[in-house]
Scaffold this motif. Structure first.
Motif, PDB file in Angstrom:
ATOM      1  N   ALA A  17       0.814  -1.217   0.000  1.00 60.80           N
ATOM      2  CA  ALA A  17       0.000   0.000   0.000  1.00 60.80           C
ATOM      3  C   ALA A  17       0.845   1.264   0.000  1.00 60.80           C
ATOM      4  CB  ALA A  17      -0.933  -0.002   1.212  1.00 60.80           C
ATOM      5  N   ARG A  18       2.129   1.140   0.319  1.00 58.49           N
ATOM      6  CA  ARG A  18       3.011   2.309   0.298  1.00 58.49           C
ATOM      7  C   ARG A  18       3.484   2.645  -1.107  1.00 58.49           C
ATOM      8  NH1 ARG A  18       7.182  -0.020   4.596  1.00 58.49           N
ATOM      9  NH2 ARG A  18       6.854  -1.773   3.166  1.00 58.49           N
ATOM     10  N   GLU A  19       3.301   1.696  -2.027  1.00 54.87           N
ATOM     11  CA  GLU A  19       3.664   1.905  -3.430  1.00 54.87           C
ATOM     12  C   GLU A  19       2.579   1.263  -4.282  1.00 54.87           C
ATOM     13  OE1 GLU A  19       7.571   0.426  -4.176  1.00 54.87           O
ATOM     14  OE2 GLU A  19       8.525   1.670  -2.648  1.00 54.87           O
ATOM     15  N   LEU A  20       1.446   1.901  -4.362  1.00 56.31           N
ATOM     16  CA  LEU A  20       0.305   1.315  -5.060  1.00 56.31           C
ATOM     17  C   LEU A  20       0.621   1.109  -6.541  1.00 56.31           C
ATOM     18  CD1 LEU A  20      -2.594   3.363  -3.448  1.00 56.31           C
ATOM     19  CD2 LEU A  20      -1.967   0.994  -2.963  1.00 56.31           C
ATOM     20  N   PRO A  21       0.392  -0.089  -7.055  1.00 56.73           N
ATOM     21  CA  PRO A  21       0.732  -0.394  -8.449  1.00 56.73           C
ATOM     22  C   PRO A  21      -0.359   0.032  -9.429  1.00 56.73           C
ATOM     23  CG  PRO A  21      -0.063  -2.376  -7.378  1.00 56.73           C
ATOM     24  CD  PRO A  21      -0.067  -1.303  -6.329  1.00 56.73           C
ATOM     25  N   PHE A  22      -0.774   1.291  -9.315  1.00 57.50           N
ATOM     26  CA  PHE A  22      -1.833   1.815 -10.176  1.00 57.50           C
ATOM     27  C   PHE A  22      -1.431   3.195 -10.683  1.00 57.50           C
ATOM     28  CE2 PHE A  22      -3.932  -0.748  -6.835  1.00 57.50           C
ATOM     29  CZ  PHE A  22      -4.457  -1.764  -7.616  1.00 57.50           C
ATOM     30  N   PRO A  23      -1.910   3.579 -11.872  1.00 59.80           N
ATOM     31  CA  PRO A  23      -1.607   4.915 -12.393  1.00 59.80           C
ATOM     32  C   PRO A  23      -2.276   6.010 -11.566  1.00 59.80           C
ATOM     33  CG  PRO A  23      -2.384   3.428 -14.129  1.00 59.80           C
ATOM     34  CD  PRO A  23      -2.667   2.747 -12.830  1.00 59.80           C
ATOM     35  N   ASP A  24      -1.810   7.222 -11.777  1.00 58.19           N
ATOM     36  CA  ASP A  24      -2.427   8.380 -11.133  1.00 58.19           C
ATOM     37  C   ASP A  24      -3.904   8.482 -11.530  1.00 58.19           C
ATOM     38  OD1 ASP A  24       0.178   8.773 -10.418  1.00 58.19           O
ATOM     39  OD2 ASP A  24       0.428  10.696 -11.455  1.00 58.19           O
ATOM     40  N   ARG A  25      -4.704   8.989 -10.608  1.00 60.98           N
ATOM     41  CA  ARG A  25      -6.112   9.321 -10.853  1.00 60.98           C
ATOM     42  C   ARG A  25      -6.915   8.136 -11.399  1.00 60.98           C
ATOM     43  NH1 ARG A  25      -6.159  15.596 -13.086  1.00 60.98           N
ATOM     44  NH2 ARG A  25      -4.955  16.466 -11.352  1.00 60.98           N
ATOM     45  N   THR A  26      -6.745   6.992 -10.773  1.00 61.88           N
ATOM     46  CA  THR A  26      -7.416   5.773 -11.223  1.00 61.88           C
ATOM     47  C   THR A  26      -8.760   5.556 -10.539  1.00 61.88           C
ATOM     48  OG1 THR A  26      -5.313   4.681 -11.721  1.00 61.88           O
ATOM     49  CG2 THR A  26      -7.203   3.246 -11.336  1.00 61.88           C
ATOM     50  N   PHE A  27      -8.871   5.931  -9.263  1.00 59.98           N
ATOM     51  CA  PHE A  27     -10.017   5.508  -8.454  1.00 59.98           C
ATOM     52  C   PHE A  27     -10.911   6.675  -8.042  1.00 59.98           C
ATOM     53  CE2 PHE A  27      -6.637   2.372  -7.744  1.00 59.98           C
ATOM     54  CZ  PHE A  27      -7.306   1.213  -8.104  1.00 59.98           C
ATOM     55  N   ASP A  28     -12.204   6.391  -8.055  1.00 53.97           N
ATOM     56  CA  ASP A  28     -13.179   7.355  -7.538  1.00 53.97           C
ATOM     57  C   ASP A  28     -13.173   7.371  -6.014  1.00 53.97           C
ATOM     58  OD1 ASP A  28     -14.555   8.125 -10.116  1.00 53.97           O
ATOM     59  OD2 ASP A  28     -14.846   5.946 -10.155  1.00 53.97           O
ATOM     60  N   ALA A  29     -12.822   6.246  -5.417  1.00 58.18           N
ATOM     61  CA  ALA A  29     -12.780   6.151  -3.954  1.00 58.18           C
ATOM     62  C   ALA A  29     -11.791   5.072  -3.549  1.00 58.18           C
ATOM     63  CB  ALA A  29     -14.166   5.851  -3.385  1.00 58.18           C
ATOM     64  N   MET A  30     -11.307   5.198  -2.331  1.00 56.29           N
ATOM     65  CA  MET A  30     -10.390   4.211  -1.755  1.00 56.29           C
ATOM     66  C   MET A  30     -10.750   4.092  -0.288  1.00 56.29           C
ATOM     67  SD  MET A  30      -6.225   4.527  -1.587  1.00 56.29           S
ATOM     68  CE  MET A  30      -5.268   3.839  -0.250  1.00 56.29           C
ATOM     69  N   TYR A  31     -10.710   2.879   0.240  1.00 50.69           N
ATOM     70  CA  TYR A  31     -11.020   2.733   1.668  1.00 50.69           C
ATOM     71  C   TYR A  31     -10.166   1.660   2.313  1.00 50.69           C
ATOM     72  CZ  TYR A  31     -14.095  -1.310   0.545  1.00 50.69           C
ATOM     73  OH  TYR A  31     -14.603  -2.514   0.120  1.00 50.69           O
ATOM     74  N   LEU A  32      -9.931   1.838   3.616  1.00 52.41           N
ATOM     75  CA  LEU A  32      -9.199   0.897   4.450  1.00 52.41           C
ATOM     76  C   LEU A  32      -9.955   0.775   5.767  1.00 52.41           C
ATOM     77  CD1 LEU A  32      -7.008   3.309   3.348  1.00 52.41           C
ATOM     78  CD2 LEU A  32      -5.400   1.526   3.998  1.00 52.41           C
ATOM     79  N   VAL A  33     -10.377  -0.411   6.121  1.00 56.95           N
ATOM     80  CA  VAL A  33     -11.070  -0.641   7.390  1.00 56.95           C
ATOM     81  C   VAL A  33     -10.154  -1.465   8.284  1.00 56.95           C
ATOM     82  CG1 VAL A  33     -13.093  -1.643   8.511  1.00 56.95           C
ATOM     83  CG2 VAL A  33     -13.336  -0.480   6.306  1.00 56.95           C
ATOM     84  N   THR A  34      -9.717  -0.875   9.363  1.00 58.92           N
ATOM     85  CA  THR A  34      -8.768  -1.469  10.318  1.00 58.92           C
ATOM     86  C   THR A  34      -7.541  -2.041   9.612  1.00 58.92           C
ATOM     87  OG1 THR A  34      -9.837  -3.674  10.394  1.00 58.92           O
ATOM     88  CG2 THR A  34     -10.636  -1.994  11.934  1.00 58.92           C
ATOM     89  N   ALA A  35      -7.054  -1.342   8.618  1.00 58.95           N
ATOM     90  CA  ALA A  35      -5.892  -1.817   7.850  1.00 58.95           C
ATOM     91  C   ALA A  35      -4.734  -0.831   7.842  1.00 58.95           C
ATOM     92  CB  ALA A  35      -6.296  -2.126   6.411  1.00 58.95           C
ATOM     93  N   LEU A  36      -5.007   0.459   7.981  1.00 58.51           N
ATOM     94  CA  LEU A  36      -3.943   1.455   7.844  1.00 58.51           C
ATOM     95  C   LEU A  36      -2.859   1.255   8.901  1.00 58.51           C
ATOM     96  CD1 LEU A  36      -2.923   3.937   6.322  1.00 58.51           C
ATOM     97  CD2 LEU A  36      -4.226   5.366   7.908  1.00 58.51           C
ATOM     98  N   GLY A  37      -3.248   0.902  10.119  1.00 59.64           N
ATOM     99  CA  GLY A  37      -2.273   0.722  11.188  1.00 59.64           C
ATOM    100  C   GLY A  37      -1.391  -0.499  11.018  1.00 59.64           C
ATOM    101  N   GLU A  38      -1.752  -1.389  10.095  1.00 59.16           N
ATOM    102  CA  GLU A  38      -0.926  -2.569   9.842  1.00 59.16           C
ATOM    103  C   GLU A  38       0.245  -2.263   8.905  1.00 59.16           C
ATOM    104  OE1 GLU A  38      -3.305  -5.696   8.330  1.00 59.16           O
ATOM    105  OE2 GLU A  38      -4.544  -5.886  10.110  1.00 59.16           O
ATOM    106  N   VAL A  39       0.210  -1.097   8.292  1.00 59.04           N
ATOM    107  CA  VAL A  39       1.221  -0.749   7.292  1.00 59.04           C
ATOM    108  C   VAL A  39       2.258   0.174   7.924  1.00 59.04           C
ATOM    109  CG1 VAL A  39       1.632   0.208   5.000  1.00 59.04           C
ATOM    110  CG2 VAL A  39      -0.575  -0.862   5.523  1.00 59.04           C
TER     111      VAL A  39
END
Length: 211
Positions: free
Chosen positions: A121-143
């Protein structure tokens, strides 16, 4: 009796030291839940219900949405159908076993618009401006380095896109004040916040879009 009296403070100190050590270990352990514990991830978390996620994330038909750290797919199987046949839910996880689990469940439920990607998640393998939304549920603290995840969110979201973070008090918990500060530093503007200090959902938008 004197030995008993002398022992009590020593016992109290030992218990206190043990509690501090256990607490440090609990909060210091930031490794993701391993797949061997996947059954724990199927338990719905208090206050982070599907309806509350909907109210903050606001998934819409036709959107492309990214979920980071889907676990066993508890949220994935709820969000993906709301995107419709023209929409798509990408799920990203560092553990391929988790992704395989999500896809098996999606197949059983006849959900065909989920796409898995193994990645950091620190280096997302997607181009710029790809997603309308992004979410993390109890996941951000694991990174490690969550600020890098937030910076990547700014990069991959479309103009006007939204990021939703859900946190619950566990060993990976990020207090809302800490998240808010990291988001500000990453160029994210707080748009909504629901819940309590120990269980909350927060929606952010890139600051340029908010302005």
């Amino acid at each position: 009796m004197s030995h008993t009296v002398l022992a009590k403070p020593a016992v109290r100190w030992a218990l206190a030291a043990g509690a501090v050590a256990a607490g440090a270990l609990w909060f210091g352990d930031k490794a993701p839940y391993p797949y061997a514990q996947h059954k724990l991830l199927d338990l719905p978390l208090p206050y982070l219900t599907a309806n509350r996620l909907d109210a903050v994330l606001r998934p819409r038909p036709g959107e492309r949405v990214l979920e980071v750290g889907p676990g066993t797919g508890l949220q994935s199987l709820h969000v993906a159908p709301q995107l419709g046949p023209d929409g798509r839910l990408d799920v990203l996880d560092i553990q391929p076993e988790m992704l395989d689990h999500v896809m098996r469940r999606a197949e059983r439920h006849g959900i065909a618009n989920i796409t898995p990607t193994r990645g950091d998640a620190r280096e997302l393998p997607f181009p710029d401006r790809t997603f309308d939304a992004m979410y993390l549920v109890t996941a951000l603290g694991e990174v490690p380095e969550p600020e890098r995840v937030l910076a990547e969110a700014v990069r991959v979201l479309t103009p006007g896109g939204r990021l939703v973070v859900g946190e619950f008090f566990d060993r990976h918990w990020i207090p809302f004040g800490t998240l808010h500060r990291l988001a500000d530093d990453s160029g994210l503007h707080l748009a909504a916040h629901r819940g309590s200090a120990l269980a909350y959902l927060a929606r952010f938008r890139p600051c340029a879009a908010a302005a």
